[in-house]
Design an enzyme around this catalytic site. Structure first.
Site, PDB file in Angstrom:
ATOM      1  N   HIS A  37      33.673  45.457  40.230  1.00  0.00           N
ATOM      2  CA  HIS A  37      32.600  44.642  40.674  1.00  0.00           C
ATOM      3  C   HIS A  37      32.610  43.571  39.420  1.00  0.00           C
ATOM      4  O   HIS A  37      32.386  42.127  39.870  1.00  0.00           O
ATOM      5  CB  HIS A  37      31.323  45.288  40.920  1.00  0.00           C
ATOM      6  CG  HIS A  37      31.404  46.423  42.015  1.00  0.00           C
ATOM      7  ND1 HIS A  37      31.416  47.664  41.837  1.00  0.00           N
ATOM      8  CD2 HIS A  37      31.875  46.204  43.174  1.00  0.00           C
ATOM      9  CE1 HIS A  37      31.274  48.376  43.088  1.00  0.00           C
ATOM     10  NE2 HIS A  37      31.737  47.270  44.007  1.00  0.00           N
ATOM     11  N   LYS A 149      41.753  45.344  45.494  1.00  0.00           N
ATOM     12  CA  LYS A 149      41.753  46.783  45.908  1.00  0.00           C
ATOM     13  C   LYS A 149      41.293  47.134  47.389  1.00  0.00           C
ATOM     14  O   LYS A 149      42.100  48.024  47.900  1.00  0.00           O
ATOM     15  CB  LYS A 149      40.682  47.321  45.173  1.00  0.00           C
ATOM     16  CG  LYS A 149      40.307  48.791  45.718  1.00  0.00           C
ATOM     17  CD  LYS A 149      39.890  49.661  44.635  1.00  0.00           C
ATOM     18  CE  LYS A 149      39.461  50.802  44.961  1.00  0.00           C
ATOM     19  NZ  LYS A 149      38.484  51.255  46.142  1.00  0.00           N
TER      20      LYS A 149
HETATM   21  P1  AMP Z   1      32.363  47.654  47.532  1.00  0.00           P
HETATM   22  O1  AMP Z   1      31.152  47.720  46.718  1.00  0.00           O
HETATM   23  O2  AMP Z   1      33.387  48.920  47.397  1.00  0.00           O
HETATM   24  O3  AMP Z   1      32.276  47.218  48.758  1.00  0.00           O
HETATM   25  O4  AMP Z   1      33.259  46.491  46.856  1.00  0.00           O
HETATM   26  C1  AMP Z   1      32.717  45.350  46.615  1.00  0.00           C
HETATM   27  C2  AMP Z   1      34.015  44.532  46.020  1.00  0.00           C
HETATM   28  O5  AMP Z   1      34.531  44.651  44.927  1.00  0.00           O
HETATM   29  C3  AMP Z   1      34.939  44.330  47.393  1.00  0.00           C
HETATM   30  O6  AMP Z   1      35.560  42.915  47.289  1.00  0.00           O
HETATM   31  C4  AMP Z   1      35.952  45.260  46.404  1.00  0.00           C
HETATM   32  O7  AMP Z   1      37.485  44.933  47.011  1.00  0.00           O
HETATM   33  C5  AMP Z   1      35.765  44.865  44.882  1.00  0.00           C
HETATM   34  N1  AMP Z   1      36.203  46.139  44.157  1.00  0.00           N
HETATM   35  C6  AMP Z   1      36.127  47.265  44.310  1.00  0.00           C
HETATM   36  N2  AMP Z   1      36.792  47.952  43.343  1.00  0.00           N
HETATM   37  C7  AMP Z   1      37.563  47.034  42.679  1.00  0.00           C
HETATM   38  C8  AMP Z   1      38.523  47.094  41.694  1.00  0.00           C
HETATM   39  N3  AMP Z   1      38.800  48.409  41.163  1.00  0.00           N
HETATM   40  N4  AMP Z   1      39.141  46.091  41.303  1.00  0.00           N
HETATM   41  C9  AMP Z   1      38.644  44.869  41.894  1.00  0.00           C
HETATM   42  N5  AMP Z   1      37.857  44.713  42.833  1.00  0.00           N
HETATM   43  C10 AMP Z   1      37.231  45.944  43.270  1.00  0.00           C
END
Ligand code: AMP
Length: 284
Positions: A37, A149
């Site tokens: 994030h 991801k």
């Molecule tokens: P989430 O909180 O899991 O819904 O993720 C929020 C954003 O962060 C989304 O666009 C995900 O793809 C991105 N994200 C989560 N984990 C990673 C990671 N390891 N590397 C890059 N982006 C990430």
């Protein structure tokens, strides 16, 4: 940095910033912020005058037997991390604030959700698209940042923005990984020590697949079998899917640049995803 739960207040702040000629970058999240994030937040802060992040664990994107109730929620730590990476505004609405009491309108994308996680998690992308649309309408950013991801989500949001004429640039950000290659995820905290070691196999298998492709292998089924064989050697791993798809999220037989090797694997009870774009370049 401002933290607000209130849609109207957030709209007012953003209007003021736009009136001052500021560009708005937006990073939607479900909180439990980690280095994945913060890489998105950092990029937004570099490319925009004003960075907004949302923290909302979206009930619409969880299936009935999924981990909505147990999903990690760490609001105090999230505020500190967001501040450290130059966030200007955190939008942290309640479910009632964002969903209201009688929502009857939903955003559903066709075809792109029929494979991979969309196939395995019915209703998931309808939930994602609906909430991202609401957030886009509230924040009205110039740019929005999404991680590779969640590769299917990225392709879906990109298409949704085109189809619904949002005037928002979608920026794809690379996967941030732990030292052993495991893609960082809020769900990694569910893993026991033993499972955490096994979880590295997702990326190890992808790397082995890439080596084989670089040596000239173009058969999707050969590569998929190779990946499955590697993953199945870990006692705690249970494969949900291993697929190789084109940019329309359709299975391919012959692998070419821009195709995506995507997988979802249960390590114990924790479902993890990872992917690799052949040729390392995303082509929407
Ligand atoms: P989430 O909180 O899991 O819904 O993720 C929020 C954003 O962060 C989304 O666009 C995900 O793809 C991105 N994200 C989560 N984990 C990673 C990671 N390891 N590397 C890059 N982006 C990430």
């Amino acid at each position: 940095m401002i933290v607000s739960h209130d849609i109207q207040k957030v709209r007012d702040i953003i209007r003021q910033q736009k009136n001052r000629g500021k560009t708005i970058g937006f990073v939607p999240t479900m909180g439990a912020l980690h280095k994945g994030h913060t890489s998105l937040i950092r990029r937004s802060a570099e490319e925009n005058d004003y960075t907004v992040i949302s923290i909302f664990v979206n009930p619409l994107q969880f299936g009935p037997n999924e981990d909505f109730n147990h999903y990690p929620r760490t609001p105090d730590e999230d505020i500190e991390k967001a501040k450290a990476f130059h966030t200007d505004l955190i939008f942290h609405p309640s479910a009632r604030e964002i969903l209201g009491t009688n929502m009857l309108t939903f955003v559903n994308i066709e075809k792109l959700q029929d494979n991979l996680c969309g196939r395995k998690r019915p209703g998931h992308f309808r939930g994602v698209c609906t909430i991202v649309t609401k957030l886009f309408n509230i924040i009205t950013p110039h740019r929005a940042y999404f991680g590779q991801k969640d590769i299917q989500q990225l392709f879906i949001i990109k298409k949704m923005v085109q189809d619904l004429n949002f005037s928002i640039e979608i920026i794809a950000c690379p996967i941030v990984r732990e030292k052993d290659g495991l893609a960082i995820s809020s769900r990694n905290v569910y893993l026991s020590n033993e499972e955490r070691k096994d979880a590295a196999v997702l990326n190890q298998a992808l790397k082995q697949a890439v080596k084989k492709i670089e040596k000239g292998e173009t058969s999707a089924s050969v590569i998929i079998d190779h990946i499955k064989n590697i993953i199945q050697q870990k006692a705690s791993a249970k494969i949900d899917y291993v697929s190789i798809v084109d940019k329309d999220m359709k299975d391919v037989h012959k692998i070419k640049k821009g195709d995506v090797i995507a997988l979802a694997v249960y390590i114990g009870k924790t479902r993890l995803i990872d992917n690799h774009i052949v040729g390392d370049r995303i082509t929407f």
